[in-house]
Design an enzyme around this catalytic site. Structure first.
Site, short mmCIF file in Angstrom:
data_model
loop_
_atom_site.label_atom_id
_atom_site.label_comp_id
_atom_site.label_asym_id
_atom_site.label_seq_id
_atom_site.Cartn_x
_atom_site.Cartn_y
_atom_site.Cartn_z
N ARG A 249 1.02 -1.28 -0.05
CA ARG A 249 0.10 0.13 -0.02
C ARG A 249 0.88 1.22 -0.05
NH1 ARG A 249 -4.02 2.62 4.65
NH2 ARG A 249 -2.28 3.71 5.37
N TYR B 104 -3.65 11.84 6.03
CA TYR B 104 -3.79 10.30 6.41
C TYR B 104 -2.57 9.56 5.78
CZ TYR B 104 -5.13 5.40 6.39
OH TYR B 104 -5.04 4.30 6.70
N ASP C 89 -5.41 4.02 -0.43
CA ASP C 89 -6.42 4.34 0.79
C ASP C 89 -6.80 5.60 0.70
OD1 ASP C 89 -8.34 4.54 2.77
OD2 ASP C 89 -7.12 3.40 4.46
N HIS D 82 -9.19 6.98 2.36
CA HIS D 82 -9.59 7.08 3.80
C HIS D 82 -10.88 8.26 3.48
CE1 HIS D 82 -8.96 6.99 7.91
NE2 HIS D 82 -8.52 6.05 7.87
N GLU E 297 -8.88 2.12 -2.07
CA GLU E 297 -10.01 1.93 -0.72
C GLU E 297 -10.67 3.19 -0.23
OE1 GLU E 297 -7.44 0.44 2.43
OE2 GLU E 297 -8.74 0.88 3.82
N GLU F 134 -14.30 -0.96 5.97
CA GLU F 134 -13.41 -1.22 7.20
C GLU F 134 -14.35 -0.50 8.54
OE1 GLU F 134 -9.56 0.76 6.60
OE2 GLU F 134 -10.34 2.30 7.86
N ARG G 117 -13.83 -5.00 3.08
CA ARG G 117 -12.63 -4.91 4.12
C ARG G 117 -13.17 -5.20 5.61
NH1 ARG G 117 -8.04 -3.72 4.52
NH2 ARG G 117 -8.22 -1.76 5.37
N GLU H 161 -4.57 -7.38 5.29
CA GLU H 161 -3.62 -5.83 5.72
C GLU H 161 -2.83 -6.35 6.92
OE1 GLU H 161 -6.00 -2.66 7.10
OE2 GLU H 161 -4.14 -1.31 6.81
N TRP I 217 -12.31 12.39 8.24
CA TRP I 217 -10.78 11.98 8.30
C TRP I 217 -10.40 10.65 7.82
CZ3 TRP I 217 -8.34 8.09 11.15
CH2 TRP I 217 -6.78 8.02 11.09
O1 KDG Z 1 -8.45 3.39 13.63
C1 KDG Z 1 -8.34 3.86 12.47
C2 KDG Z 1 -7.36 3.15 11.48
O2 KDG Z 1 -7.76 1.82 11.92
C3 KDG Z 1 -7.61 3.33 9.95
O3 KDG Z 1 -7.30 4.61 10.00
C4 KDG Z 1 -6.60 2.53 9.17
O4 KDG Z 1 -7.78 3.09 7.25
C5 KDG Z 1 -6.96 2.35 8.02
C6 KDG Z 1 -6.44 1.09 7.31
O5 KDG Z 1 -6.89 0.80 6.04
O6 KDG Z 1 -5.45 0.38 7.66
MG MG Z 2 -8.43 1.90 5.35
#
Ligand code: KDG
Ligand code: MG
Length: 402
Positions: free
Chosen positions: A147, A159, A210, A212, A236, A262, A283, A339, A402
């Protein structure tokens, strides 16, 4: 095999973790992880104040019935706190059952489907040059999938940029730190980041990214299209997860594979995107999605629609949940990828476990149960410290995801 007690430990060996231990009358114990990053004490309370009293005296072997009791038996159900608590109970019960039968958890799920669990590592850097150094290092370590995240020119922080080469930890022990976001600056930069990454790794290593949760469907469609020449394994969380229909627009415009989920916690959160084939990878992970009992149903639904698994596995997933993910990954027929982030030395010392890493694949401990031991005495040396994930604002100061 009656449940006699259950305890919740909230400690901070390197970072905060919430660990559940279930005790049975014949001395077998089981572990579950229910760490919800930045909201640890809420899960502890949900377990101690509401669920644990209902567990005492039940037969630990009745995994499905206990799951249904905790989920269906609650009028106020679903949500990250409740599902993490149920997940920890569930995983602890699988651990107990597997130990009582003397087999690793993956044997109970249906046995091995592959040689090992292919994982992706996290390469990041403050800028493109640093990120490319990290990519080269992961390649050298033998990772088959990497990644890539990087600081964005013109933005102070964003991020996914780690502190040090192998560790990434977004939670902060003050009030929530504030990041700034610019969609324009991100979109101008991300194609050149992946052009560089593809050059470093060549054609055979998988690349992942990602977003995010930061784009709208239209913006995500554009990013997906612009990344097509670099052939990503997945893009992602391109958009926030609440609006499943939003994925339709992205799907219509790009062939870049999409991964999401996630922050989901039940099968209903991903029902539309799976049955409409709007994603390629789901995820959801063991500790945030009701444990192995629920996640295997989600995987079975996904299998019908060509969707493969890609369990969330950052450092806030403790070795207990990571081990559960590895057992799951060794078995699940529609496995995609796992991951994997390295935990700190303190974390590994408290959660004694030995996994193996070879050729970009990880294998869980070949021991009865999950193969993880929680050292309560050592853990006590690391008391819980309140920590927050960052918040995000656009350049004009307006709040953003975020
Ligand atoms: O607690 C938040 C994290 O687990 C997250 O920001 C991690 O997005 C994430 C990832 O893909 O690992
Ligand atoms: Mg993530």
């Amino acid at each position: 095999m009656k449940i006699t007690d259950a305890k919740v430990f909230v400690t901070s060996p390197g970072r905060n973790f919430v660990t559940l231990k279930i005790y049975t009358e014949d001395g077998i114990t089981g572990l579950g992880d229910c760490t919800v990053n930045g909201r640890e004490l809420s899960v502890k309370s949900y377990l101690e104040d509401h669920l644990i009293p209902c567990l005492i005296g039940r037969d630990a072997r009745d995994i499905e019935d206990i799951w249904q009791y905790c989920y269906r038996g609650a009028y106020w159900r679903r949500g990250p706190i409740g599902m993490a608590a149920i997940g920890a109970i569930d995983v602890a019960l699988w651990d107990i059952k597997a130990k009582s039968l003397g087999v690793p958890v993956y044997q109970l799920l249906g046995g091995r489907s592959r040689e090992g669990v292919t994982v992706y590592g996290h390469a990041s850097g403050a800028d493109k040059a640093e990120a490319m150094d990290a990519v080269a290092q992961y390649k050298e370590e033998g990772y088959r999938a990497i990644r890539v995240q990087s600081g964005i020119p013109g933005l102070e922080s964003t991020y996914g940029v780690g502190r040090g080469r192998w560790f990434y930890e977004p939670a902060d022990r003050t009030l929530p730190p504030e990041n700034k976001w610019s969609t324009r600056k991100y979109m101008n930069y991300v194609p050149e980041l992946f052009e560089a990454a593809r050059e470093v790794v060549g054609p055979d290593i998988e690349l992942l990214h990602d977003v995010h949760h930061r784009l709208t469907p239209q913006e995500a469609a554009e990013v997906g299209k612009r990344l097509e020449p670099y052939s990503l394994f997945w893009l992602e969380d391109a958009v926030p997860a609440e609006n499943q229909e939003g994925l339709r627009m992205i799907r219509r415009h790009t062939t870049t594979p999409l991964a999401i989920g996630e922050v989901f916690n039940t099968i209903y959160d991903c029902q539309t995107i799976i049955t409409e084939q709007l994603i390629d990878y789901i995820r959801m992970t063991v500790s945030h999605s009701g444990g192995l009992t629920h996640l295997r149903k989600i995987a079975a639904l996904a299998e019908l629609y060509h969707v493969r698994t890609g369990c969330h596995g950052p450092t806030d997933i403790s070795p207990v949940a990571m081990s559960a993910c590895l057992h799951f990954g060794l078995w699940v027929p529609n496995f995609g990828i796992q991951e994997f982030m390295l935990h700190s030395e303190e974390t590994n010392a408290v959660f004694g476990w030995e996994y193996s890493f070879k050729d970009g694949m990880v294998n869980p401990p070949e021991k009865p149960g999950l193969g993880v031991e929680y050292d309560e005495e050592l853990a006590e040396k690391y008391p819980y410290v309140r920590a927050y994930l960052p918040v995000n604002r656009r350049e004009d100061g307006g709040m953003w995801n975020w």
